[in-house]
Design a protein around this motif. Structure first.
Motif, mmCIF file in Angstrom:
data_model
loop_
_atom_site.group_PDB
_atom_site.id
_atom_site.type_symbol
_atom_site.label_atom_id
_atom_site.label_comp_id
_atom_site.label_asym_id
_atom_site.label_seq_id
_atom_site.Cartn_x
_atom_site.Cartn_y
_atom_site.Cartn_z
ATOM 1 N N LEU A 1 -10.213 33.681 1.325
ATOM 2 C CA LEU A 1 -10.319 34.079 2.731
ATOM 3 C C LEU A 1 -8.977 33.840 3.396
ATOM 4 O O LEU A 1 -8.413 32.744 3.323
ATOM 5 N N ILE B 1 -15.826 29.219 5.704
ATOM 6 C CA ILE B 1 -15.315 29.087 7.073
ATOM 7 C C ILE B 1 -15.861 27.834 7.751
ATOM 8 O O ILE B 1 -15.259 27.337 8.709
ATOM 9 N N TYR C 1 -6.885 34.172 7.117
ATOM 10 C CA TYR C 1 -7.242 34.086 8.522
ATOM 11 C C TYR C 1 -6.127 34.689 9.372
ATOM 12 O O TYR C 1 -4.946 34.340 9.217
ATOM 13 N N ALA D 1 -11.636 36.018 9.732
ATOM 14 C CA ALA D 1 -11.615 35.742 8.301
ATOM 15 C C ALA D 1 -11.632 37.058 7.537
ATOM 16 O O ALA D 1 -12.543 37.867 7.706
ATOM 17 N N GLY E 1 -4.286 30.128 7.810
ATOM 18 C CA GLY E 1 -4.536 30.442 9.212
ATOM 19 C C GLY E 1 -3.263 30.541 10.015
ATOM 20 O O GLY E 1 -2.161 30.387 9.582
ATOM 21 N N ILE F 1 -16.173 36.902 11.354
ATOM 22 C CA ILE F 1 -16.308 37.388 9.983
ATOM 23 C C ILE F 1 -17.071 38.696 10.002
ATOM 24 O O ILE F 1 -18.026 38.856 10.775
ATOM 25 N N ARG G 1 -12.220 25.810 7.713
ATOM 26 C CA ARG G 1 -11.727 26.608 8.836
ATOM 27 C C ARG G 1 -10.281 26.203 9.147
ATOM 28 O O ARG G 1 -9.895 25.034 9.013
ATOM 29 N N VAL H 1 -14.285 31.327 14.423
ATOM 30 C CA VAL H 1 -13.890 32.207 13.321
ATOM 31 C C VAL H 1 -14.832 33.406 13.330
ATOM 32 O O VAL H 1 -16.049 33.239 13.395
ATOM 33 N N TYR I 1 -9.914 33.041 15.060
ATOM 34 C CA TYR I 1 -9.346 33.614 13.840
ATOM 35 C C TYR I 1 -10.343 34.616 13.265
ATOM 36 O O TYR I 1 -11.563 34.411 13.362
#
Length: 832
Positions: free
Chosen positions: A612, A668, A614, A630, A832, A681, A672, A679, A628
């Protein structure tokens, strides 16, 4: 021939009845037994009168004894109910009534025992009467103990006088301190407020766990009270450690750098209350863990229960005495029965003689013909041929043979019906998949001998699901029946037209010399299917996509040919719909590549190789981090870093969407990029309609595996194209739990304005294709302006994707766009 055989096995005419013969035998047997019964009855009547009075007296005693048992059991149960609810007047009245009924039952038993022929029964009954009085006195003493909380639960004084006071003082002072802080604006006061709220939360949880300790001690939440207390005691000590740590933190110089004496004094007061509460808690645990934590139970075990057991043993002894009297009477009656047995033995010999005669007659007239018939039926089931059974001698055998003949005819008819149902579609009457595959295998075998091609047309209807969803399955079924009729007109009589399921059809073509003949038939089928359909006064239109596989060019395995024709059909459907396509090498290669990609994807998931990344989303006003997004990435060994577009279709075809989504939600939550930032998604449209996944998502939130306030679910417009009711239910339920919802790629799908009103969207995400047109395409700028105004009018915030230039960011800022996302803001990364 079978019909002629059945006619030959039908028997008519008058025959003697075995029922009549058997009735005559039974009548003779009944007369003989009647004579024996009359003689025996006179003898038994004389003996029975002499024992009737004794039996009646004993039965009355048993009834009174059972009543005493019942009242004793009821008194015990009502006593236990009273101990559970001592303040209920109805429970106390019920207990008093039970004791009165017990005394009455014992008095009646003593009165009856006075007339007993043996003195033991009377002596036991007198002892029981005295035991009943003693039991009543001890129960009344137990009631007095139970009515005084200080007597039956010594720990109550600690709970009410000490723990409750310390809890009240602590929570009151803490609430006063929070009220004094009010709504702070300086960072130090805000930090104090946060610690105080955490302190309040830990304290309340500690008090709740203490309540559970007390409840567990009473067995309310655990089969093993001590184990339940120990588990909850560990939780209380954990929260005490947390409270002590928070008080220490409040005393530290970090939260009181200026040495505020008022704040320090208030914290010291809280610490003093906490110390008092901890000391009282230790005393409570020691009291509850001791053997004398409940005085009423100790009195019940040592004084009341022994008295109950004594009374129960006396009642058992009395029952044994009555049983002994019954046994003595039984022994007397046994002698009588022995004499009667000798009389009946002679009758038994007569019955056996008549029974044997009846059996031989039954075997000759009925059983032998039935065995012969069974052999005939068995031969028919194995070879298909059977010999005619011998002619019957009685009417019952004749009726049986005729019934079997009729049944055989119906079974053969039913077998033909079942064979047709097993190999044909119930709706259209066409062959089903099983029969089609069998005919295809036979056709391939014949074609290999004669060197002639065999064609398989795999056809799937276009827009058929829309008819079912809009007008119901009755309309869809009518269209399927009509299509079956039309296909029969297009194809030859020797061609096999089958319905494989749903809106899928297959046609087997034999005795063809060129592919052009298959092409002509496919074009005719498409043409006749595209004609309008009428149902219930409405006109419907449909089309079809056809895939064509040819044996032996495309293979000689029936399943492989059907699979390849299916793949060619999907290729035709992706081209333009209402067309046909032959199997080609490219299709085979694409299918192999897709299969290889699915296998690689499964292996990557098994090895946890997916990642993942970010990408930040910033607010346009002050530029603070909003959340963020993902983004799924696959670091492929050969193709490098793959984005979802490269493997999402393979992921869906392999049925791995829910697996990946579950994994992403765990990621997440545990990894995270920022502890406080939300977050977002992307959620597949299929999962929104998957009840199992939705239930798992709700459970994650309910048990705390996901923080709903830090989760944003993005759905695309194609999610709303099917099953709006299910989508609305899931989205509203997520919204109720605190999850925010975003509509991704707005403006590129089929969503209507009504969807914005029907669904609980928090964000609209403008697709990057519109953002790319800023300063280039005026129409794109106007569309962005309209989307922002529309969203704000509905109370929805707007996120612009794909922002890559300062000019784009400036335009979006001027137009009031709430948030921006793109390479200008930040590229996606694993950290991230």
């Amino acid at each position: 021939m079978a019909e002629a055989d059945r006619k030959n096995t039908s028997y008519d005419g008058r025959l003697p009845s075995y029922r009549t013969r058997y009735f005559q035998i039974v009548l003779a047997l009944a007369i003989a037994f009647a004579v024996v019964a009359i003689l025996a009855q006179r003898y038994v009547a004389t003996i029975s009168r002499s024992h009737a009075a004794e039996a009646e007296f004993r039965e009355q005693g048993i009834v009174l004894l059972n009543d005493a048992f019942a009242q004793l059991y009821r008194s015990r149960q009502d006593l236990h109910d009273y101990l559970l609810s001592p303040t209920e007047p109805s429970v106390r009245a019920k207990l008093d009534a039970a004791l009165q009924l017990l005394n009455s039952a014992l008095a009646r038993l003593l009165e009856h025992a006075a007339n007993s022929p043996t003195g033991d029964v009377a002596a036991i009954s007198r002892s029981l009467r005295e035991d009943g009085r003693t039991l009543g006195d001890r129960i009344r003493e137990l009631i007095e103990i139970r009515r005084d909380p200080a007597l039956w639960l010594p720990a109550s004084s600690i709970i009410e006088d000490q723990l409750q006071t310390a809890n009240t003082m602590f929570t009151g002072d803490l609430d006063a301190l929070l009220a004094a802080l009010g709504s702070p604006s300086d960072p130090l006061s805000v930090q104090r407020m946060i610690i105080l709220y955490r302190l309040q939360k830990a304290w309340l949880r500690m008090v709740d766990e203490l309540r559970l300790i007390i409840a567990n001690r009473f067995g309310a939440h655990s089969v093993d009270p001590i184990a339940g207390m120990q588990a909850r005691s560990h939780n209380v000590e954990t929260y005490m450690i947390e409270v002590e740590a928070l008080l220490t933190e409040l005393r530290s110089g970090v939260l009181n750098p200026d040495g505020d004496p008022v704040f320090a004094a208030e914290i010291d007061v809280l610490a003093a209350h906490f110390a008092e509460y901890r000391k009282d808690y230790a005393a409570l645990i020691a009291e509850l863990s001791g053997p004398g934590w409940r005085h009423d139970l100790e009195f019940l075990r040592n004084r009341v229960d022994p008295q109950l057991r004594v009374m129960q043993r006396r009642l058992e002894i009395l029952r044994l005495e009555l049983q002994a009297q019954s046994i003595r009477q039984v022994e007397t009656l046994t002698g009588i029965s022995t004499r009667l047995g000798n009389v009946l033995f002679a009758a038994l010999g007569l019955m056996l003689l008549i029974g044997m005669s009846g059996y031989f007659s039954l075997d000759r007239l009925i059983l032998r013909p039935i065995r012969t018939l069974a052999k005939s039926l068995k031969a028919h089931s194995t070879t298909g041929h059977s010999s005619s059974p011998p002619p019957p001698m009685v009417s019952e055998t004749r009726d049986l043979l005729n019934a079997f003949a009729d049944m055989q005819a119906k079974v053969e008819e039913r077998e033909r019906e079942l064979d047709h149902l097993a190999h044909h579609d119930a709706l259209t009457g066409l062959p089903n998949r099983s029969l089609f595959r069998r005919r295809l295998a036979e056709a391939i075998t014949v074609s290999q001998r004669h060197q002639m091609p065999v064609g398989v047309l795999f056809m799937d209807l276009d827009r058929f699901k829309q008819v079912n969803d809009s007008y119901g399955h009755a309309a869809g079924d009518a269209i399927l029946v009509e299509i079956a009729k039309r296909l029969r007109k297009v194809f030859r009589q020797e061609d096999v037209i089958a319905r494989l399921g749903g809106d899928e059809f297959a046609i087997l073509l034999e005795n063809l010399h060129q592919r052009d003949e298959m092409t002509n038939l496919a074009e005719k089928a498409l043409s006749i299917i595209q004609r309008p359909y009428e149902f219930a006064g409405r006109m419907f239109y449909s089309g079809a996509s056809i895939g064509i596989a040819v044996a032996p060019d495309d293979g000689t395995d029936p399943d492989l040919l059907i699979q390849q024709a299916d793949a060619a059909m999907y290729a035709a459907k992706q081209d333009e719909g209402s067309s046909y396509r032959f199997v080609s090498a490219q299709l085979t290669a694409d299918a192999a590549a897709q299969h290889a990609l699915e296998n690689e994807l499964r292996e990557a998931i098994r090895r946890q190789q997916l990642e993942l990344h970010y990408q930040p989303v910033l607010a346009t006003g002050d530029g603070h981090l909003h959340c963020y997004e993902a983004l799924l990435r696959w670091p492929h060994q050969e193709q490098g870093m793959l984005q979802p577009a490269a493997f999402m279709d393979a992921l869906a075809d392999a049925g791995l969407c829910s697996t990946i989504s579950d994994w992403a939600l765990d990621e997440i939550q545990s990894k995270r990029p920022s502890g406080d930032a939300a977050v977002s998604i992307n959620l597949s449209a299929r999962l929104l309609h998957d009840e199992a996944f939705a239930d798992r998502l709700f459970e994650r939130i309910d048990v705390g595996r996901l923080v709903p306030e830090r989760l944003i679910l993005e759905i695309t417009e194609d999610t709303l194209e099917t099953d709006l009711r299910a989508a609305a239910r899931v989205l509203h339920e997520l919204k109720r739990r605190g999850v925010r919802i975003a509509l991704d790629d707005f403006g590129t799908g089929q969503a209507s304005l009504g969807h914005l009103r029907r669904f609980p969207f928090d964000y609209l995400k403008i697709d990057q294709s519109f953002v790319a047109g800023i300063s280039i395409a005026p129409n794109d700028e106007k569309l962005i302006q309209a989307i922002i105004r529309l969203a704000h009018a509905l109370g929805i915030e707007v996120v612009a994707e794909g922002v890559e230039t300062e000019a784009q960011r400036a335009f979006l800022d001027r137009e009031g766009c709430d948030y921006v996302q793109g390479y200008l803001i930040g590229r996606p990364s694993a950290s991230g």
